[in-house]
Structure formats: structure tokens, C-alpha cells
Design a protein around this motif. Sequence first.
Motif, mmCIF file in Angstrom:
data_model
loop_
_atom_site.group_PDB
_atom_site.id
_atom_site.type_symbol
_atom_site.label_atom_id
_atom_site.label_comp_id
_atom_site.label_asym_id
_atom_site.label_seq_id
_atom_site.Cartn_x
_atom_site.Cartn_y
_atom_site.Cartn_z
ATOM 1 N N GLY A 1 6.695 17.777 -8.062
ATOM 2 C CA GLY A 1 8.110 18.164 -8.182
ATOM 3 C C GLY A 1 8.811 17.443 -9.313
ATOM 4 N N GLU A 2 8.688 16.156 -9.360
ATOM 5 C CA GLU A 2 9.424 15.378 -10.365
ATOM 6 C C GLU A 2 8.497 14.324 -10.942
ATOM 7 O OE1 GLU A 2 12.553 14.702 -11.580
ATOM 8 O OE2 GLU A 2 13.773 16.246 -10.604
ATOM 9 N N LEU A 3 8.598 14.096 -12.213
ATOM 10 C CA LEU A 3 7.787 13.055 -12.846
ATOM 11 C C LEU A 3 8.129 11.682 -12.261
ATOM 12 C CD1 LEU A 3 5.673 12.642 -14.997
ATOM 13 C CD2 LEU A 3 7.514 12.191 -16.628
ATOM 14 N N SER A 4 9.420 11.494 -11.943
ATOM 15 C CA SER A 4 9.836 10.182 -11.446
ATOM 16 C C SER A 4 9.170 9.877 -10.111
ATOM 17 C CB SER A 4 11.359 10.125 -11.321
ATOM 18 O OG SER A 4 11.769 11.066 -10.378
ATOM 19 N N LEU A 5 8.918 10.943 -9.320
ATOM 20 C CA LEU A 5 8.250 10.711 -8.027
ATOM 21 C C LEU A 5 6.822 10.226 -8.253
ATOM 22 C CD1 LEU A 5 9.479 13.717 -5.860
ATOM 23 C CD2 LEU A 5 10.217 11.339 -5.822
ATOM 24 N N VAL A 6 6.118 10.843 -9.227
ATOM 25 C CA VAL A 6 4.761 10.413 -9.531
ATOM 26 C C VAL A 6 4.774 8.968 -9.996
ATOM 27 C CG1 VAL A 6 2.723 10.890 -10.917
ATOM 28 C CG2 VAL A 6 4.171 12.772 -10.162
ATOM 29 N N MET A 7 5.772 8.662 -10.857
ATOM 30 C CA MET A 7 5.829 7.302 -11.391
ATOM 31 C C MET A 7 6.063 6.284 -10.282
ATOM 32 S SD MET A 7 4.938 7.122 -14.367
ATOM 33 C CE MET A 7 5.230 5.373 -14.497
ATOM 34 N N SER A 8 6.856 6.643 -9.298
ATOM 35 C CA SER A 8 7.086 5.670 -8.232
ATOM 36 C C SER A 8 5.823 5.507 -7.389
ATOM 37 C CB SER A 8 8.295 6.065 -7.378
ATOM 38 O OG SER A 8 7.992 7.184 -6.608
ATOM 39 N N ASP A 9 5.039 6.590 -7.281
ATOM 40 C CA ASP A 9 3.729 6.473 -6.636
ATOM 41 C C ASP A 9 2.851 5.481 -7.386
ATOM 42 O OD1 ASP A 9 3.726 7.888 -4.395
ATOM 43 O OD2 ASP A 9 2.644 9.657 -5.154
ATOM 44 N N VAL A 10 2.847 5.629 -8.710
ATOM 45 C CA VAL A 10 2.025 4.758 -9.539
ATOM 46 C C VAL A 10 2.412 3.310 -9.302
ATOM 47 C CG1 VAL A 10 1.573 4.058 -11.921
ATOM 48 C CG2 VAL A 10 1.597 6.489 -11.315
ATOM 49 N N ARG A 11 3.710 3.059 -9.289
ATOM 50 C CA ARG A 11 4.162 1.677 -9.108
ATOM 51 C C ARG A 11 3.767 1.154 -7.734
ATOM 52 N NH1 ARG A 11 8.552 3.004 -12.313
ATOM 53 N NH2 ARG A 11 9.671 3.852 -10.551
ATOM 54 N N ARG A 12 3.868 2.046 -6.726
ATOM 55 C CA ARG A 12 3.541 1.590 -5.382
ATOM 56 C C ARG A 12 2.053 1.233 -5.288
ATOM 57 N NH1 ARG A 12 5.392 5.865 -2.039
ATOM 58 N NH2 ARG A 12 7.344 5.592 -3.126
ATOM 59 N N VAL A 13 1.215 2.073 -5.876
ATOM 60 C CA VAL A 13 -0.222 1.787 -5.847
ATOM 61 C C VAL A 13 -0.505 0.486 -6.584
ATOM 62 C CG1 VAL A 13 -2.487 2.563 -6.613
ATOM 63 C CG2 VAL A 13 -0.875 4.202 -5.620
ATOM 64 N N ALA A 14 0.148 0.303 -7.728
ATOM 65 C CA ALA A 14 -0.079 -0.911 -8.510
ATOM 66 C C ALA A 14 0.312 -2.137 -7.709
ATOM 67 C CB ALA A 14 0.721 -0.842 -9.812
ATOM 68 N N ASP A 15 1.487 -2.064 -7.037
ATOM 69 C CA ASP A 15 1.916 -3.189 -6.204
ATOM 70 C C ASP A 15 0.929 -3.441 -5.083
ATOM 71 O OD1 ASP A 15 4.088 -3.538 -7.752
ATOM 72 O OD2 ASP A 15 5.516 -2.543 -6.402
ATOM 73 N N GLY A 16 0.390 -2.335 -4.509
ATOM 74 C CA GLY A 16 -0.587 -2.464 -3.426
ATOM 75 C C GLY A 16 -1.837 -3.174 -3.898
ATOM 76 N N LEU A 17 -2.277 -2.818 -5.102
ATOM 77 C CA LEU A 17 -3.471 -3.475 -5.647
ATOM 78 C C LEU A 17 -3.198 -4.962 -5.853
ATOM 79 C CD1 LEU A 17 -4.664 -0.776 -8.199
ATOM 80 C CD2 LEU A 17 -5.733 -1.388 -6.043
ATOM 81 N N ASP A 18 -1.996 -5.263 -6.361
ATOM 82 C CA ASP A 18 -1.623 -6.678 -6.546
ATOM 83 C C ASP A 18 -1.752 -7.429 -5.240
ATOM 84 O OD1 ASP A 18 -1.096 -6.552 -9.169
ATOM 85 O OD2 ASP A 18 1.079 -6.315 -8.975
ATOM 86 N N ARG A 19 -1.198 -6.797 -4.209
ATOM 87 C CA ARG A 19 -1.173 -7.454 -2.906
ATOM 88 C C ARG A 19 -2.596 -7.625 -2.361
ATOM 89 N NH1 ARG A 19 1.923 -9.070 1.076
ATOM 90 N NH2 ARG A 19 1.412 -8.409 3.191
ATOM 91 N N ALA A 20 -3.423 -6.606 -2.597
ATOM 92 C CA ALA A 20 -4.808 -6.672 -2.130
ATOM 93 C C ALA A 20 -5.541 -7.837 -2.792
ATOM 94 C CB ALA A 20 -5.518 -5.353 -2.412
ATOM 95 N N VAL A 21 -5.306 -7.990 -4.096
ATOM 96 C CA VAL A 21 -5.953 -9.096 -4.807
ATOM 97 C C VAL A 21 -5.468 -10.425 -4.251
ATOM 98 C CG1 VAL A 21 -6.150 -10.257 -7.042
ATOM 99 C CG2 VAL A 21 -6.313 -7.753 -6.904
ATOM 100 N N GLU A 22 -4.149 -10.472 -3.996
ATOM 101 C CA GLU A 22 -3.545 -11.706 -3.506
ATOM 102 C C GLU A 22 -4.167 -12.117 -2.165
ATOM 103 O OE1 GLU A 22 0.898 -12.487 -2.382
ATOM 104 O OE2 GLU A 22 0.759 -11.519 -4.353
ATOM 105 N N LEU A 23 -4.391 -11.085 -1.284
ATOM 106 C CA LEU A 23 -4.907 -11.384 0.047
ATOM 107 C C LEU A 23 -6.427 -11.513 0.082
ATOM 108 C CD1 LEU A 23 -2.660 -9.011 2.167
ATOM 109 C CD2 LEU A 23 -2.532 -11.487 2.023
ATOM 110 N N GLY A 24 -7.068 -11.234 -1.057
ATOM 111 C CA GLY A 24 -8.517 -11.371 -1.109
ATOM 112 C C GLY A 24 -9.266 -10.154 -0.609
ATOM 113 N N ALA A 25 -8.551 -9.034 -0.353
ATOM 114 C CA ALA A 25 -9.232 -7.823 0.119
ATOM 115 C C ALA A 25 -9.996 -7.151 -1.016
ATOM 116 C CB ALA A 25 -8.215 -6.855 0.717
ATOM 117 N N LEU A 26 -9.542 -7.388 -2.223
ATOM 118 C CA LEU A 26 -10.234 -6.849 -3.399
ATOM 119 C C LEU A 26 -10.405 -7.999 -4.392
ATOM 120 C CD1 LEU A 26 -8.316 -3.520 -4.162
ATOM 121 C CD2 LEU A 26 -10.732 -3.712 -3.562
ATOM 122 N N SER A 27 -11.493 -7.991 -5.114
ATOM 123 C CA SER A 27 -11.612 -8.976 -6.186
ATOM 124 C C SER A 27 -10.855 -8.455 -7.393
ATOM 125 C CB SER A 27 -13.085 -9.185 -6.546
ATOM 126 O OG SER A 27 -13.555 -8.023 -7.200
#
Lengths: 486, 265
Positions: A87-113
Amino acid sequence: MPLLWIVIAVLVLGTIGYVLGRRRAMASAEGDARSLHSLPNYYGLNVLLFAVVPALLVLSVWLLVQPVVIQRQVVNMIPDTAAQSAGELSLVMSDVRRVADGLDRAVELGALSREDARTIRTEFTNVRDRLASIGVALGDEVSSDVLRAAQRYRVLKTTGTIAMDAVVLLLAAIGLGYAYARTHKELRARNVVERAVLSLLILASTIAILTTVGIVLSMIIETRDFFRLYPWQQFFFGTQWIPSFEGGSELGLIPLLWGTIYITFIALVVSVPLGLFSAVYLAEYASSRLRSVAKPMIEILAGIPTIVYGLFALITVGPMLRDYFAQPLGLGTSSASVATAGIVMGIMLIPFVSSLSDDIINAVPQSLRDGSYGLGATKSETVKQVILPAALPGIVGAVLLATSRGIGETMIVVLGAGAAARLSLNPFEAMTTVTVKIVGQLTGDTDFSSPEALVAFALGLTLFAITLGLNVLALFIVRKYREEYE
Amino acid sequence: MNDMRVLERAVDNQDLKIAARDVDVYYGTTHAIKSVNVEILDKTVTAFIGPSGCGKSTFLRCLNRMNDTIDICRVTGDILLDNEDIYDAKVDPVQLRAKVGMVFQKPNPFPKSIYDNVAYGPRIHGLSRNKAELDEIVEKSLRRAALWDEAKDRLDQPGTGLSGGQQQRLCIARAVATGPEVLLMDEPCSALDPIATAQVEELIDELRERFSVVIVTHSMQQAARVSQKTAFFHLGELVEYGDTSQIFTNPQDSRTESYITGRIG
């Protein structure tokens, strides 16, 4: 490095610079502060300013620019089709940011290297499940494009932040070194500090002005949206106020404006004589001891919250007016009325009129009083014929300021005069004002694309224009008065 | 001191106008005027001279009870105007000030038109029966203050728009318009340039024909030029009082001599 740390690091550098600069200045003067151009503190402050100010300026600009730049880089990786389906490019971009933040958090917690976070692919891993297991909820299945964009986003963000830290610290060090090298007993350090103070003051006033401009602009933009949905002729000249959230509302300004003017008028009829006479008494007749007690007592009225005035209107003044005036005269049975709100608002405005008028009457030169008394005039003759005419422009200014205060008042009106928009001359009838309707249209569930909600901005802008006009007029009159006596 | 020509102007009137007997004035605990006795003659210009802070202005303000407007000021002793005590309880200070007019150090025209400035006193005291009479009073007062020719075409313009000297003459016209018997002037020329000062001094000499004028001045030359009687005040006391020519040529008290020759003050 987190943001707070880098700021602290810069400030520590600045403090070191302060100590070094001061010491170097003293050394160049061979320990004799009298042969310095400025006081030793100024040399310290000079180095501190050079270390801190450019670094922090660059830091704040960088923080504003970096997200924009990264977004532009990442957007290219999203195919047009993905954008359209979401629907909107901005919605996709917010998805991207959310995934990126999730990956950050995963690294922080040791779930992902770190390595995994950079290389996982949707083809091999269910990213959504992996992230959900560490508490990051995603609404949708993560597409391959979004994941790749998110990984790219992370990389750019990390590099950007490292670069920022390096640049800021380097700049602070360069500034420190430059100012330190320049420190010498001939350096005009206090002039530099003076200029820094000047820019600080300019910055503060610029922010104040820009805020005002920003408020007006946001009002104008929303109002423009309103007038796209609703004809302006019907808004400015409509005599009916019947908002209906199902559509087909009548949103006429006139009944609200009339209520505002009527209530403010009654408030002025109450507050101007009371305020002015008490000001004359305090300034001309009262002994200085009485004055020092009575003036603060009147000014306490200005400190009472308006909601308390509203309660007073609701439970005391309203029923009293209804029982002793409205019902015996057969003018209505409502305890909420224009007269109630007007009288209570008038009481609220007394200190505005009296306090300003008192100052203005005191500013009339004593020589004019002496001249009048010396001709055999009494006190009241002097007040009426010399002092009030001389103070008149200032008093008009005080009354106009009180007026714009009254026009903007909301709580007293809600509790005193009700919320029914009506065009009537009967002062014992419930009516309402522009401000009350602004609150009414924006409370509860509102849809900001409907004219019923957007009309609030048009009302607000109208009110703003009216009070601005009154304030400008008041300032103009007060300034003219000042020129005459200073 | 060569310019201190004392005009040989005989005191041609011996009628007593104001008599002050043992007047003391206190500002709070400060004893500002100490036991002053003075007799001011009708149709005479009396000058009060003395160094700053000697109490001459304070004493002048006692003569029309202007000190009443200052809370902490207390006056004892008798001041008789035409043999009536002006501090008596039955005297209305407002009526008294209509009889004893005052002109102040700084010109203080009201922010009104020239006409309204002059008509102010007559209006509040009801001195005219109609507009024509009021017009006449205004014109006469302005003529007496030597301002008529300059002001007659601009009577409706604000009095504050005049020059300093004109403003002071307007204030004199305003004081004259109420028909006073005594005119008190508190350093009327100290804010004026020499030309305006000369005009006002000339005016004071003319006013002597009708009123008793009491003038406080810092300028001994001015006292010598305009007055017939001079009183010298020092530290709240009346040191010497006599004919102007005698005070300036043959002072009896050593303090007076020191002051007029410039050793104290």
C-alpha cells in the motif's frame, strides 16, 4: 557508542580544555593575572567553547541527516511491487526498521551471532519465528527483500554511527588544540566569550519565534484541509452549528463567535470598572501599608486555576442567578448561562485590569499630580481630569490584554455557560464559545479526515487571528504611551 | 560678582500677607525646618535663597499645605494668611491652594490642550458662568504670562508640545487663572535656558502688581534681579531676612556673607 557517552566524552574534553587553557594563559603572563587581556576564566572558557560547540553542532546535524541518507540508500533495494502490495512505501520502510531492530536485539541477547544476523536468508530460516522467540513480534511473514534491506540498514547504521563518533571526537580534539595553541596573554578571550553569549541569546529567541511560526503553519495546513472538505462561505457566515459525525453537518462560525463575544463582553462589564476603580484606590488613596497587603491579595485571584472558577460558576453563581433573577423574571430555567460564565470570568479578569492599571497610574509623573493639587483640585478631580487621561492609553492596553485572555478562556465557559451553540440575546440562556467547541470536536474518537474534526483547526486559527489582532493593538497602544513618558 | 546688580526697587507696600511664627517641619524623625519666623508682604517679590537641602523648598510648600500630600511630613507652629491660620482645622486645603497658587521647578503642563491647561483651575472652581467668560479668563491669563501672542493660534494643541520656556509660562498662566492672592514659585527657571529665564523674570516683576510672589532660587543673581525682600536659609534655619539690597550689600550675619560671596553652598 551510545549517544550519551559521546556527549559526555565531548564535555570531558571541554573541561580538560578549560583547565589547560586557563593554565596556559597564566603561564604566558608569568603568573600575573593583571597582564592578561581578560580574566583567566575567559581563556579557559574560550578553549572549552572551541572544543564543545563545533563538535556538538556537527553531532546534532549528523543525527538529523543520517536517517534520511540511510533510508534513501535502502529504499532502492525494495522492488516497486513490494511497495505496491503493502500500500505505502512508508509501511514497508517501517517493516524494514522493525526487522533491523529485531536483529539488533537478537544479537544483543545472543540468539543470533553477529555473523548470522548479517547472512541469514529467508530461504533457509524462518526469521519471524526466530525473532518471535526472543520477544520481537512481527505482523507479517518477512519477505526476502525486506530482510535483505534490513540487513543493509543495519550495516549502514553501524558504519554511520562509528563514523559519527570518530568525526565528533576528532572535531572536539581539533577545536581544543586550535584554541589551546592560540591561547596567549594578548588573546581577547572575553570578546570571544561575549560573542558566544550573544549567539546563545539569539538561538534562544530564534527557537521561541520558530515555535510560534510552526504552530501557525500547522494550524494553516489543517485549516486548508478543512476548507477543501467544507465551503468557507458556510463556515464564516453559517448561523447553525449542528455537527454530525454521519456527515451533512452544519458548521457555522457565527453562533460560536457570538457566544464568545457576548460572554467576553459581560466579563469586561464586570472586570473593567471593578479593576479600574480598585487600581485608582490602590494607587492614589491607599496608604502604602494597605497597598502592600491589598495588591498581592487581588493578584491572588490571577493565581486561582480557571477550573476552580468554573466550579464556583457551576455550583454557586449559576444556581443563584437562576433562582433570584432568571426564574422570577421569566427569562429561563437554566443554571448554565451566558451571565454566569461572564460574571465569573469577569472576576477572573479583575487582577489583569487592576494590576496593570495600577502600575500605569503609578507611572504618571508626580509633577502632574502636584500641578493639579497646587491649583486647588481635589484628589478625585485630579484622578478624573489629569491622571486617567494621562494613563488612558496604558489602561486601554490593559483592557485589551484582559479581553484576549477572556476570549481564550475555556473551563469557566464549559462549566458556567454549557456547550450548546445558540444565537440569542437572552443572557440567562446557555450558550457556548469557540474554545469549548474546539475541545468538543477533538475529544473522544476522532477521524482527522472528516470536516467535523478538522473544523477545530479552522476555529482555532480564527481565534488566534482575533487574539493576535487584539494583542498587536494593545502592544501598539502601550508602546505609544511609553514614548510619551520616558 | 560684578553682574549682581541690585536694582534700587523700594518696597512700596507694607501690608502683611503671610506671617509664619515658630514653624517647625519634621520628615519622620528629620528636623527639616527649625523655628522659622518670617513675614511676607503683599505685592512684593520675596526670594528664598540658600544652599541645597537647607529647607527653603520645604518651607515654601508649607505655605499652601502641599506638604499634606506627603505622609511622613509634620508641621507645627502657625502660618497666618491674612491673619487666618491656614493649618486650622476649619480651613480647607483645597480652597487654600486656589488662593495660594504654585509653579514648580520642572514645567508640568497637563497632557491636554493649551486652552484646557489654563481653563483647568477656573473650571474646577467654577469661576466662569459661560464659555465666553472662560475664554476671557484664558486670554487674560495667557496675556499676563506673556504667552498669548505665541499661543493664540494653537490653543487647541497639546501643552506638552510647547518649548520648555513656553511650558513654564503656560504653568504660570495656569496658576494665574485661578485668581490667586499669593504665587509660590519653586525654582521656576532652573530647567530653562537664559532667554526663557529672562522672560520669566520679567514676568515675575509684572506679576508683583497683583500678587505677592514668593520665589525659591538657587541663583543669587536671580534673587537680586527680581526680589525686594530676601530670606537666607541655612541648615533648616532662617539665618537672615531683610530688604534684598541690604542682604546683598550689607549682610548682618557672617553665614549670609559667606554664602553670597561663594564660600558656603
